[in-house]
Design a protein around this motif. Sequence first.
Motif, PDB file in Angstrom:
ATOM      1  N   THR A   1      -6.231  -1.034  -4.919  1.00 25.29           N
ATOM      2  CA  THR A   1      -5.599  -2.328  -4.690  1.00 25.29           C
ATOM      3  C   THR A   1      -4.123  -2.081  -4.414  1.00 25.29           C
ATOM      4  OG1 THR A   1      -7.130  -3.324  -6.225  1.00 25.29           O
ATOM      5  CG2 THR A   1      -5.182  -4.621  -5.661  1.00 25.29           C
ATOM      6  N   VAL A   2      -3.632  -2.652  -3.325  1.00 19.32           N
ATOM      7  CA  VAL A   2      -2.237  -2.452  -2.963  1.00 19.32           C
ATOM      8  C   VAL A   2      -1.478  -3.748  -3.235  1.00 19.32           C
ATOM      9  CG1 VAL A   2      -0.633  -1.836  -1.127  1.00 19.32           C
ATOM     10  CG2 VAL A   2      -2.938  -0.831  -1.170  1.00 19.32           C
ATOM     11  N   THR A   3      -0.450  -3.657  -4.048  1.00 23.23           N
ATOM     12  CA  THR A   3       0.365  -4.832  -4.343  1.00 23.23           C
ATOM     13  C   THR A   3       1.748  -4.621  -3.746  1.00 23.23           C
ATOM     14  OG1 THR A   3      -0.801  -4.806  -6.445  1.00 23.23           O
ATOM     15  CG2 THR A   3       0.973  -6.418  -6.202  1.00 23.23           C
ATOM     16  N   GLN A   4       2.018  -5.374  -2.675  1.00 27.22           N
ATOM     17  CA  GLN A   4       3.317  -5.229  -2.024  1.00 27.22           C
ATOM     18  C   GLN A   4       4.302  -6.191  -2.633  1.00 27.22           C
ATOM     19  OE1 GLN A   4       3.575  -4.971   2.287  1.00 27.22           O
ATOM     20  NE2 GLN A   4       1.362  -4.696   2.358  1.00 27.22           N
TER      21      GLN A   4
ATOM     22  N   PHE B   1      -5.506   5.329 -11.782  1.00 25.99           N
ATOM     23  CA  PHE B   1      -4.203   5.792 -11.298  1.00 25.99           C
ATOM     24  C   PHE B   1      -3.327   4.616 -10.916  1.00 25.99           C
ATOM     25  CE2 PHE B   1      -7.327   5.869  -7.877  1.00 25.99           C
ATOM     26  CZ  PHE B   1      -6.718   5.067  -6.907  1.00 25.99           C
ATOM     27  N   HIS B   2      -2.036   4.877 -10.968  1.00 26.57           N
ATOM     28  CA  HIS B   2      -1.035   3.898 -10.553  1.00 26.57           C
ATOM     29  C   HIS B   2       0.067   4.680  -9.854  1.00 26.57           C
ATOM     30  CE1 HIS B   2       1.631   0.365 -10.795  1.00 26.57           C
ATOM     31  NE2 HIS B   2       2.577   1.263 -10.989  1.00 26.57           N
ATOM     32  N   VAL B   3       0.311   4.362  -8.590  1.00 21.28           N
ATOM     33  CA  VAL B   3       1.337   5.061  -7.815  1.00 21.28           C
ATOM     34  C   VAL B   3       2.193   3.993  -7.158  1.00 21.28           C
ATOM     35  CG1 VAL B   3       1.737   6.582  -5.828  1.00 21.28           C
ATOM     36  CG2 VAL B   3      -0.141   7.074  -7.402  1.00 21.28           C
TER      37      VAL B   3
ATOM     38  N   ALA C   1       5.486  -0.848  -2.863  1.00 23.96           N
ATOM     39  CA  ALA C   1       4.069  -1.166  -2.980  1.00 23.96           C
ATOM     40  C   ALA C   1       3.511  -0.364  -4.148  1.00 23.96           C
ATOM     41  CB  ALA C   1       3.325  -0.813  -1.698  1.00 23.96           C
ATOM     42  N   ALA C   2       2.626  -1.017  -4.910  1.00 24.24           N
ATOM     43  CA  ALA C   2       1.949  -0.329  -6.009  1.00 24.24           C
ATOM     44  C   ALA C   2       0.500  -0.127  -5.596  1.00 24.24           C
ATOM     45  CB  ALA C   2       2.038  -1.159  -7.278  1.00 24.24           C
TER      46      ALA C   2
ATOM     47  N   ASP D   1      -6.007  -7.246  -0.088  1.00 23.64           N
ATOM     48  CA  ASP D   1      -5.193  -6.087  -0.396  1.00 23.64           C
ATOM     49  C   ASP D   1      -6.029  -4.967  -0.990  1.00 23.64           C
ATOM     50  OD1 ASP D   1      -5.825  -7.329  -2.710  1.00 23.64           O
ATOM     51  OD2 ASP D   1      -3.765  -7.797  -3.308  1.00 23.64           O
ATOM     52  N   ARG D   2      -7.355  -5.023  -0.743  1.00 19.07           N
ATOM     53  CA  ARG D   2      -8.239  -4.003  -1.306  1.00 19.07           C
ATOM     54  C   ARG D   2      -8.711  -3.029  -0.232  1.00 19.07           C
ATOM     55  NH1 ARG D   2     -10.419  -4.217  -5.969  1.00 19.07           N
ATOM     56  NH2 ARG D   2     -12.469  -3.575  -5.223  1.00 19.07           N
TER      57      ARG D   2
END
Lengths: 180, 197
Positions: free
Chosen positions: B145-148, B187-189, B153-154, B123-124
Amino acid sequence: MNAPDQYSKPAVIVHWMIAILVLVALSLGYYMTDLSLSPRKLQLISWHKWIGFTVLLLFIPRLIVRLTRPVPAPVDTMPGWQRAVASITHVVLYVLIIAVPLTGWLMSSAKGFPVVYLGLVPLPDLVGKDEALGDLLKSAHEVLTSGLLILVGLHIAAALKHHVIDRDETLVRMVPLLKR
Amino acid sequence: MNSKRLLAAALVSLVLPLAGTGAYAAQPAGTFDQVLPAKNRIDFVFKQMNVPVKGYFKKANVDLVFDPAAPAKTTVRLDLDLGSVDAGSADANSEVVGKPWFDLKTFPTATFVSSSVKPLGGDRYEMTGKLTIKGKTRDVTTPVTVTQNGNTAAFDGGFTLKRLEFAIGDGSWSDTSIVADEVKVSFHVEAERRAAK
Ligand code: HEM
């Protein structure tokens, strides 16, 4: 235990180290707060914190020396009320010498600025970031500092009075260089 | 190759893609592009006389299109309201909007526009793009890093920028022994999937 007529060498050394650092921290403290924000101000604030923390560190040997080495008795010519005032002043001075730097450190933590001693050793934050608590601790630091300033003034005035007016040994015991 | 091996290979090649789609079915397909503005967070840490000081921006507008099936097509655009900064103290907040720092009157926003996104495995991802602050544009590269989690998704990541490359803290403030050149940004989106059409 027989009271000596001199302060021990370690007592004299640690007394003057703390005295000089407290005077520098006081002057730096009053000077820097009036400056507007600039790189110079940030530098002076850091130095102020380092000097203040050094006072806190030096308090440890100071206390050990005070508790383990005999202290000379007040000179015979001193009236009872002066002895009482002197010993109260000394106790309160000890308390303020801890309380002033401690509130400074607490204030710094509460304002969200960790203290990094000498720019090298990060000190733990004593409290979490809290704006209101920071303002409160700032007032505490200022009030205690004013108290310290007054007592230091009294302490110096009394020492000089002993030396110049009473012409007794009080100051000489803490400044062996003055021995006549 | 004997026939047994051939059979095994055939079976594996048959089952593997199935396993793949199986995993895929658990995670619904689709593009993430509905950014949740309240979740956006841009934080930074800088060092002042070697003391780490934390700050963040209260307002960041992010547009983002991310399809896990085609990450290379990702586009990201950030418009950062520099006036929404909290630089760690009231003193710093009034100082940092001034001319030597952000020069807010002339440059109220900073922007980031992605130019490429590369999968790093799992997820990177690695995102490169152009960051513009105070009229100066620099390329920056950051891991993401994408956390679904179902339909959300974050996106988390961070990189280090050099403030002087953007003339942030000009003049007497350019002395990096007082305020370090490096600023760590993170950042966090969060975004939701596009509503099914
Ligand atoms: C012997 C030790 C110390 C003395 C005598 C001292 C004295 C002072 C004085 C006179 C001021 C100015 C107060 C005013 O504006 O009226 C001050 C301010 C300050 N002190 Fe100290 N201080 C000491 C230790 C410390 C320590 C250890 C720290 C932090 C680790 C510290 C942090 C500060 C800060 C941050 C200010 C500025 C407050 C502000 O304007 O926001 N001090 N100090």
